[in-house]
Scaffold this active site. Structure first.
Site, PDB file in Angstrom:
ATOM      1  N   GLN A  74      -3.232  -5.455   6.104  1.00  0.00           N
ATOM      2  CA  GLN A  74      -2.989  -4.382   7.086  1.00  0.00           C
ATOM      3  C   GLN A  74      -3.854  -4.593   8.333  1.00  0.00           C
ATOM      4  O   GLN A  74      -4.874  -3.912   8.528  1.00  0.00           O
ATOM      5  CB  GLN A  74      -3.326  -3.017   6.467  1.00  0.00           C
ATOM      6  CG  GLN A  74      -2.364  -2.591   5.363  1.00  0.00           C
ATOM      7  CD  GLN A  74      -2.895  -1.423   4.553  1.00  0.00           C
ATOM      8  OE1 GLN A  74      -4.074  -1.407   4.184  1.00  0.00           O
ATOM      9  NE2 GLN A  74      -2.044  -0.466   4.245  1.00  0.00           N
ATOM     10  N   ASP A  87      -2.676   9.246  10.139  1.00  0.00           N
ATOM     11  CA  ASP A  87      -3.449   8.503   9.160  1.00  0.00           C
ATOM     12  C   ASP A  87      -4.721   7.948   9.802  1.00  0.00           C
ATOM     13  O   ASP A  87      -4.685   7.439  10.926  1.00  0.00           O
ATOM     14  CB  ASP A  87      -2.556   7.337   8.682  1.00  0.00           C
ATOM     15  CG  ASP A  87      -3.106   6.627   7.466  1.00  0.00           C
ATOM     16  OD1 ASP A  87      -3.202   7.255   6.405  1.00  0.00           O
ATOM     17  OD2 ASP A  87      -3.427   5.418   7.579  1.00  0.00           O
ATOM     18  N   HIS A  92      -2.538  12.781  -2.122  1.00  0.00           N
ATOM     19  CA  HIS A  92      -1.947  11.576  -2.711  1.00  0.00           C
ATOM     20  C   HIS A  92      -2.975  10.483  -2.967  1.00  0.00           C
ATOM     21  O   HIS A  92      -2.680   9.496  -3.615  1.00  0.00           O
ATOM     22  CB  HIS A  92      -0.858  11.063  -1.772  1.00  0.00           C
ATOM     23  CG  HIS A  92      -1.417  10.681  -0.431  1.00  0.00           C
ATOM     24  ND1 HIS A  92      -1.890  11.615   0.473  1.00  0.00           N
ATOM     25  CD2 HIS A  92      -1.619   9.466   0.142  1.00  0.00           C
ATOM     26  CE1 HIS A  92      -2.341  10.989   1.546  1.00  0.00           C
ATOM     27  NE2 HIS A  92      -2.192   9.688   1.368  1.00  0.00           N
ATOM     28  N   ARG A 106       1.360  13.769  10.549  1.00  0.00           N
ATOM     29  CA  ARG A 106       0.054  13.716   9.879  1.00  0.00           C
ATOM     30  C   ARG A 106      -0.507  12.345  10.265  1.00  0.00           C
ATOM     31  O   ARG A 106       0.096  11.316   9.972  1.00  0.00           O
ATOM     32  CB  ARG A 106       0.233  13.856   8.364  1.00  0.00           C
ATOM     33  CG  ARG A 106      -1.046  13.688   7.553  1.00  0.00           C
ATOM     34  CD  ARG A 106      -1.176  12.255   7.067  1.00  0.00           C
ATOM     35  NE  ARG A 106      -2.316  12.075   6.183  1.00  0.00           N
ATOM     36  CZ  ARG A 106      -2.743  10.885   5.797  1.00  0.00           C
ATOM     37  NH1 ARG A 106      -2.153   9.780   6.198  1.00  0.00           N
ATOM     38  NH2 ARG A 106      -3.768  10.780   4.998  1.00  0.00           N
ATOM     39  N   ASP A 163       0.870  -1.185   0.000  1.00  0.00           N
ATOM     40  CA  ASP A 163       0.000   0.000   0.000  1.00  0.00           C
ATOM     41  C   ASP A 163       0.903   1.231   0.000  1.00  0.00           C
ATOM     42  O   ASP A 163       0.745   2.139   0.812  1.00  0.00           O
ATOM     43  CB  ASP A 163      -0.942  -0.018   1.210  1.00  0.00           C
ATOM     44  CG  ASP A 163      -1.909   1.168   1.201  1.00  0.00           C
ATOM     45  OD1 ASP A 163      -2.041   1.824   0.137  1.00  0.00           O
ATOM     46  OD2 ASP A 163      -2.522   1.448   2.246  1.00  0.00           O
ATOM     47  N   ASN A 202      -2.840   2.991  12.755  1.00  0.00           N
ATOM     48  CA  ASN A 202      -4.101   2.270  12.854  1.00  0.00           C
ATOM     49  C   ASN A 202      -3.846   0.788  12.616  1.00  0.00           C
ATOM     50  O   ASN A 202      -4.546  -0.072  13.138  1.00  0.00           O
ATOM     51  CB  ASN A 202      -5.094   2.783  11.799  1.00  0.00           C
ATOM     52  CG  ASN A 202      -6.315   1.902  11.704  1.00  0.00           C
ATOM     53  OD1 ASN A 202      -7.106   1.843  12.637  1.00  0.00           O
ATOM     54  ND2 ASN A 202      -6.435   1.154  10.618  1.00  0.00           N
ATOM     55  N   GLU A 260      -6.131  13.120   9.611  1.00  0.00           N
ATOM     56  CA  GLU A 260      -7.003  12.738   8.501  1.00  0.00           C
ATOM     57  C   GLU A 260      -8.319  12.240   9.101  1.00  0.00           C
ATOM     58  O   GLU A 260      -8.395  11.113   9.590  1.00  0.00           O
ATOM     59  CB  GLU A 260      -6.339  11.619   7.680  1.00  0.00           C
ATOM     60  CG  GLU A 260      -7.168  11.242   6.468  1.00  0.00           C
ATOM     61  CD  GLU A 260      -6.787   9.900   5.834  1.00  0.00           C
ATOM     62  OE1 GLU A 260      -7.043   9.716   4.642  1.00  0.00           O
ATOM     63  OE2 GLU A 260      -6.238   9.016   6.546  1.00  0.00           O
ATOM     64  N   LEU A 271      -8.485   4.594  13.836  1.00  0.00           N
ATOM     65  CA  LEU A 271      -7.491   4.365  14.879  1.00  0.00           C
ATOM     66  C   LEU A 271      -8.134   4.280  16.265  1.00  0.00           C
ATOM     67  O   LEU A 271      -7.806   3.403  17.053  1.00  0.00           O
ATOM     68  CB  LEU A 271      -6.458   5.504  14.846  1.00  0.00           C
ATOM     69  CG  LEU A 271      -5.432   5.595  15.949  1.00  0.00           C
ATOM     70  CD1 LEU A 271      -4.479   4.413  15.877  1.00  0.00           C
ATOM     71  CD2 LEU A 271      -4.632   6.898  15.859  1.00  0.00           C
ATOM     72  N   ASP A 327      -5.455  -4.273  11.887  1.00  0.00           N
ATOM     73  CA  ASP A 327      -5.595  -3.111  12.786  1.00  0.00           C
ATOM     74  C   ASP A 327      -4.946  -3.385  14.135  1.00  0.00           C
ATOM     75  O   ASP A 327      -5.198  -4.426  14.753  1.00  0.00           O
ATOM     76  CB  ASP A 327      -7.080  -2.809  13.039  1.00  0.00           C
ATOM     77  CG  ASP A 327      -7.702  -2.007  11.920  1.00  0.00           C
ATOM     78  OD1 ASP A 327      -7.261  -2.151  10.765  1.00  0.00           O
ATOM     79  OD2 ASP A 327      -8.646  -1.233  12.198  1.00  0.00           O
ATOM     80  N   GLU A 359     -11.426   3.887  16.905  1.00  0.00           N
ATOM     81  CA  GLU A 359     -12.709   3.191  17.016  1.00  0.00           C
ATOM     82  C   GLU A 359     -12.584   1.861  17.762  1.00  0.00           C
ATOM     83  O   GLU A 359     -13.565   1.334  18.267  1.00  0.00           O
ATOM     84  CB  GLU A 359     -13.345   2.971  15.644  1.00  0.00           C
ATOM     85  CG  GLU A 359     -12.783   1.776  14.917  1.00  0.00           C
ATOM     86  CD  GLU A 359     -13.256   1.622  13.481  1.00  0.00           C
ATOM     87  OE1 GLU A 359     -14.208   2.292  13.077  1.00  0.00           O
ATOM     88  OE2 GLU A 359     -12.629   0.815  12.778  1.00  0.00           O
TER      89      GLU A 359
HETATM   90  C1  NOJ Z   1      -5.113   6.789   4.297  1.00  0.00           C
HETATM   91  C2  NOJ Z   1      -3.970   7.079   3.367  1.00  0.00           C
HETATM   92  O1  NOJ Z   1      -4.081   8.390   2.903  1.00  0.00           O
HETATM   93  C3  NOJ Z   1      -4.053   6.053   2.255  1.00  0.00           C
HETATM   94  O2  NOJ Z   1      -3.154   6.358   1.223  1.00  0.00           O
HETATM   95  C4  NOJ Z   1      -3.806   4.679   2.828  1.00  0.00           C
HETATM   96  O3  NOJ Z   1      -3.974   3.699   1.827  1.00  0.00           O
HETATM   97  C5  NOJ Z   1      -4.791   4.389   3.965  1.00  0.00           C
HETATM   98  N1  NOJ Z   1      -4.930   5.478   4.892  1.00  0.00           N
HETATM   99  C6  NOJ Z   1      -4.344   3.185   4.748  1.00  0.00           C
HETATM  100  O4  NOJ Z   1      -3.205   3.515   5.492  1.00  0.00           O
END
Ligand code: NOJ
Length: 554
Positions: free
Chosen positions: A173, A205, A311, A203, A65, A107, A244, A210, A175, A212
């Site tokens: 991924q 993510d 991004h 920043r 990812d 997360n 975010e 995260l 949690d 919940e």
């Molecule tokens: C949000 C990120 O901006 C994104 O690029 C990512 O795939 C997901 N979180 C998972 O980490």
């Protein structure tokens, strides 16, 4: 100058530049961007005028990812360099007055992280509780699935240990369970480690995901955010968390720490962003006006982070189905431009048909909207996307430094730049540095003016009705100083009359081009706007030179 406007609260009017080390500049010729390459380009970034760099994940990763799947939070992905390279980079950035923040992706981890390997070993593993396991998971709500093209559930059965684990994103991924105090401590340690190496913050993510997992019966999920922030402030005053949190405004305030502002220092304004795009699609100021009117005030010392692109895909998930379709039709009608049914995997200039006037207007809007602007590398030169790259990677292409690309000496690079009218021979830094009408020069001007007008970021803002749907006007007032900004969203010239209460008899000095207007005795002024024109106007009483009317001069 009032103390308020010193850099103590530097994030209030920072200019944040997001980049991925992997695609920015290759310093060792292996086709992958790295810290050495980035360090070479710091003078470029300082010259652009940005004040804070946000680095996308640079940690060891199997890269399933694009680095948001981490196997070690305490080191650097070997493809990008060494910890030594990182420290040299930090030292150079600081020397040029730049702050640096990094993605904090906690997360989840990669399923190849040693913690997960240990956790999945058996139900009795001492690290079992570091992740979220269940014998019988709750049935899936399709809304919960973030990547519906690849996943249809957020639970994955683990044959080896006979239970399901939670994965809010891809199945690789898992949690982390931040309800577990050991996990919380470890996350805090990660923050402490990178702050010790000079980071000014993170920043964060996927913040709602995260927290919940914290069982509210056992602990207040928001307390975790407040604890992190308090820890950071203890270690280094003025360090920030930029979150975010893509939620409706009414749910968002809690993430700042309602009333107190003791959790996330800044939150991205996803609602403002999506409505900006609706405004652009309709050539109508209404959607953006309504969003800004609905937007709650961020608590004192907190701030909204403004952006048009990032991004990820241009997510339109908070609009109605019809509104989303309108934007698809206007800016990404082809299926291969769309993704997850909710967004577009495109960059701004291609969506605006390469119309430089309109692109410049869109960025003028971004820099003048109340908040802290966040830009994604390459936006300053108007880079396009490469739809041949998979999924969201279409917008994460190598930075275009010169006619021949200039990203790497190697012919074999991490990703490919586009061909055609957005190829490096048409869009690159070197050419635009020499061209006074270029987008790059426009960005420099906007950043300079934005920094000179703290009213925009700090002030009390009011959205004004210009009596013409195509014109977006707002004013920002701080301690008796005022900046009025007008944007023409359509491609025909317009004249509007504005009412500017309290500015009777004032001069309005155009900060982007030459010229002064006078507000009449009854507080009205007539304003002419070119097609896609934009004007930033500083109000000053006739006896005062405009430069002395800034809130900075008080
Ligand atoms: C949000 C990120 O901006 C994104 O690029 C990512 O795939 C997901 N979180 C998972 O980490």
């Amino acid at each position: 100058m009032r103390l308020t406007y010193t850099s103590d609260l530097w994030w209030k009017n920072a200019v944040v530049y997001c980049l991925d080390v992997e695609t920015f500049k290759d310093g060792n010729g292996d086709g992958v961007g790295d810290f050495r390459g980035l360090t070479q380009q710091i003078d470029y970034l300082a010259g652009l005028g940005v004040t804070c760099l946000w680095l996308m994940p640079f940690f060891p990763t199997p890269n399933r990812d694009d680095g948001y799947d981490i196997t070690d939070f305490y080191s650097i992905d070997p493809r990008l360099g060494t910890l030594g390279d990182f420290v040299e980079f930090m030292r150079t950035a600081h020397d040029r007055g730049l702050r640096v923040i990094a993605d904090l992706v906690v997360n989840h981890t990669s399923d190849r992280h040693p913690w997960f390997k240990e956790s999945r070993r058996s139900k009795d593993s001492p690290m079992r509780d570091w992740y979220v396991w269940s014998d019988k998971p709750e049935p899936d709500d399709p809304e919960q699935v973030v990547f519906p093209d690849k996943e249809n559930s957020v639970w994955q059965y683990d044959k080896g240990s006979g239970q399901y684990y939670l994965h809010s994103f891809y199945r690789h991924q898992p949690d982390l369970n931040v309800g577990n105090p050991e996990v919380r401590d470890e996350i805090t340690r990660i923050l402490g480690f990178w702050m010790e190496l000079g980071l000014a913050g993170f920043r964060v993510d996927a913040v709602p995901f995260l927290i919940e997992n914290v069982d509210p019966e056992l602990a207040d999920p928001h307390e975790f955010l407040a604890d992190l922030r308090a820890f950071m402030t203890r270690r280094k005053g003025g360090s920030i968390l930029l979150g975010e949190v893509n939620l409706p405004y009414r749910d968002l305030l809690r993430f700042f720490g309602e009333g107190l502002g003791d959790q996330l220092t800044m939150c991205f304004d996803f609602i403002g962003m999506q409505n900006s795009w609706l405004s652009l699609a309709r050539n109508s100021a209404r959607p953006l006006m309504n969003a800004l009117k609905d937007r709650p005030r961020a608590p004192k010392d907190c701030q909204w982070a403004m952006f048009l692109r990032n991004h990820d895909e241009l997510t339109l998930d908070k609009l109605t189905e019809e509104e989303r379709q309108e934007i698809f039709e206007a800016f990404g009608p082809r299926k291969d431009m769309q993704i997850f049914g909710r967004g577009l995997r495109r960059r701004l200039p291609t969506m605006l048909g390469g119309d430089l006037r309109r692109v410049k207007m869109a960025y003028s809007l971004l820099f003048s909207l109340p908040g802290t602007p966040v830009i994604f590398y390459g936006e300053e030169i108007g880079m396009g996307e490469n739809l041949d790259e998979e999924g969201r990677l279409a917008v994460r292409i190598p930075m275009q430094w010169s006619e021949d690309g200039g990203f790497s000496q190697s012919p074999d690079t991490v990703r490919e730049v586009p061909e055609g009218s957005f190829a490096p021979d048409r869009v690159n830094v070197a050419d635009q540095r020499r061209d006074t009408d270029s987008l790059l020069r426009w960005f420099q001007l906007l950043i300079e003016r934005y920094r000179e007008c703290p009213e925009l970021a700090w002030g009390q803002y009011t959205v004004l009705d210009a009596g013409d749907d195509a014109i977006f006007v707002h004013r920002c007032d701080a301690d008796g100083a005022t900046v009025v900004v007008a944007h023409n969203l359509c491609d025909t010239a317009r004249d509007v009359e504005l009412r500017l209460d309290g500015l009777e008899h004032c001069d309005l000095t155009d900060l982007l081009v030459d010229g002064t207007l006078k507000v009449s005795a009854d507080g009205t002024v007539k304003l002419a706007l070119d097609p896609h024109g934009c004007r930033w106007l500083r109000a000053s009483p006739p006896e005062l030179p405009p430069e002395d009317a800034s809130v900075m001069s008080q």
